[in-house]
Every structure is written in structure tokens, then in C-alpha cells.
Design a protein around this motif. Structure first.
Motif, PDB file in Angstrom:
ATOM      1  N   GLN A  46      -1.745   6.286   1.605  1.00 52.79           N
ATOM      2  CA  GLN A  46      -2.439   6.118   2.966  1.00 52.79           C
ATOM      3  C   GLN A  46      -2.559   7.439   3.704  1.00 52.79           C
ATOM      4  O   GLN A  46      -3.676   7.627   4.404  1.00 52.79           O
ATOM      5  N   GLU A  91      -6.047   1.453   6.607  1.00 54.69           N
ATOM      6  CA  GLU A  91      -5.804   0.825   7.944  1.00 54.69           C
ATOM      7  C   GLU A  91      -6.486   1.895   8.844  1.00 54.69           C
ATOM      8  O   GLU A  91      -6.338   2.856   8.863  1.00 54.69           O
ATOM      9  N   ASP A  92      -7.319   1.172   9.656  1.00 54.14           N
ATOM     10  CA  ASP A  92      -8.048   2.109  10.825  1.00 54.14           C
ATOM     11  C   ASP A  92      -7.073   2.373  11.675  1.00 54.14           C
ATOM     12  O   ASP A  92      -6.130   1.467  12.083  1.00 54.14           O
ATOM     13  N   TYR A  98       0.767  -1.158   0.071  1.00 60.13           N
ATOM     14  CA  TYR A  98       0.222  -0.030  -0.202  1.00 60.13           C
ATOM     15  C   TYR A  98       0.758   1.228   0.039  1.00 60.13           C
ATOM     16  O   TYR A  98       1.498   1.499   0.808  1.00 60.13           O
TER      17      TYR A  98
END
Length: 200
Positions: A134, A199-200, A129
């Protein structure tokens, strides 16, 4: 001089007469000298003469230009024009009695068959990623077509549907091109979809 006595009138008159005569002589000398100087200062009369204009001598006419022998222009033959005349209407066309051979069939290029591809976590590592994506919360799904060889490795990769972000598309193409799939009996295309989720 003694006070109480009148001065001598004759002496006084003689003195006055002398002064008057002196002034008269002085005035006469000045007038006569200035008049002479004025006459000397006057310039002599100027004589003028009319001088005829001197005309320059006539220049001889220029010599005629030299005559050059100009060669005649080279002869260029006119181009030959061939006009094709249509055949006369009463001409007879001869047709051959031999049948024309049928056209040769064009060999069809056989496209590689398509196979279903599945990602195996043991033989395939998930695409990385991109860190910039991000940070910018870029996410989406990429649909790829992969050409898998008989050894199970990817020979070519094409993006069918974009995620909307070129960084994610390129990351999926590079990552999935390193995977190893089930080896087909001959090279075959397979379609695979990969989704990037932040991504959390």
C-alpha cells in the motif's frame, strides 16, 4: 763592579769557552745515544722459507653399494577379450510363427475436473492487502488455480498469472486458500482472479 772600569776579557772568554764545550758534549752525547737506540730499534732480519703444500692423504674409495635381491615382478595374466563376431551372411534366421501379443494399454491418469469458483463474502474473507504494498502503491491482478475438495475447502493453490509483485501474489494465495467454496462431487480445480487496488 765599578763604573768606568772595563770588564775582564779573560773571564769572559773562559765563560764562553765553557758554554761552547758544554754544548759540544751535549750534542755528542745526544748523537751517540740516539744512534745506538736507532740501531737497537731496527728489527732483526726476517728469514723466509718456502713451505711445500701439504696434500691430504688420499681417501679410500667408498665401499660398493650392497646388492639386494630384487624379487621378480608378479605375473599378471592378460585380460581375456571376447570379440563378438557377426553371424555369417548365409545363416538362416528362424522366425516363430506365434503372433506377438499386443502391448498393454497404459492407464490414463484422470485429471480432476475443473469447476467455476465464486467468492462468497460470507464464507470467504478477502486477502489482506500488504501494508508495504500500500505504501509503495503496488497494485495488480493475480490469477490462481485452486484445488477444491469435496468438503469445499482448498487443498492446493497455484499462481497462474502474477500481478508483477511477489508480495501481492503470496497474499492472494494465502488469503484465497482459506476460503470455502461450493463442494464439488469430487476434487476439482478452479480458476479465480483477484485484483489488489490501492485505497483512495
Amino acid at each position: 763592579m765599578e763604573f768606568g772600569q772595563k770588564p775582564n776579557q779573560s773571564r769572559r772568554l773562559v765563560g764562553l769557552a765553557g758554554v761552547v764545550i758544554f754544548h759540544a758534549l751535549l750534542i755528542w752525547a745526544l748523537v751517540s745515544g740516539l744512534a745506538r737506540k736507532a740501531i737497537e730499534v731496527l728489527p732483526a732480519p726476517i728469514e723466509t722459507k718456502i713451505i711445500e703444500e701439504i696434500k691430504p692423504p688420499d681417501e679410500p674409495p667408498p665401499p660398493p653399494p650392497p646388492t639386494l635381491d630384487v624379487p621378480p615382478p608378479p605375473f599378471v595374466p592378460p585380460p581375456e577379450i571376447n570379440i563378438a563376431t557377426p553371424p555369417p551372411q548365409h545363416a538362416i534366421t528362424v522366425q516363430s510363427t506365434q503372433p506377438t501379443p499386443p502391448p498393454q494399454p497404459v492407464p490414463a491418469v484422470k485429471a480432476p475436473p475443473s469447476v467455476s469458483l465464486k467468492i462468497d463474502g460470507k464464507r470467504c474473507r478477502a486477502p489482506e492487502y500488504p501494508s508495504v504494498s500500500q505504501r509503495l502503491n503496488e497494485a495488480g491482478s493475480v490469477v490462481l488455480q485452486l484445488l477444491v475438495g469435496t468438503d469445499g475447502r482448498v487443498k492446493d493453490a497455484k499462481i497462474v498469472t502474477s500481478s508483477g509483485y511477489p508480495r501481492l501474489d503470496e497474499a492472494a494465495r494465502k488469503g484465497l486458500s482459506l476460503c470455502k467454496f461450493d463442494a464439488p462431487s469430487e476434487p476439482a480445480w478452479g480458476t479465480i482472479k483477484y485484483t489488489f487496488r490501492p485505497e483512495d
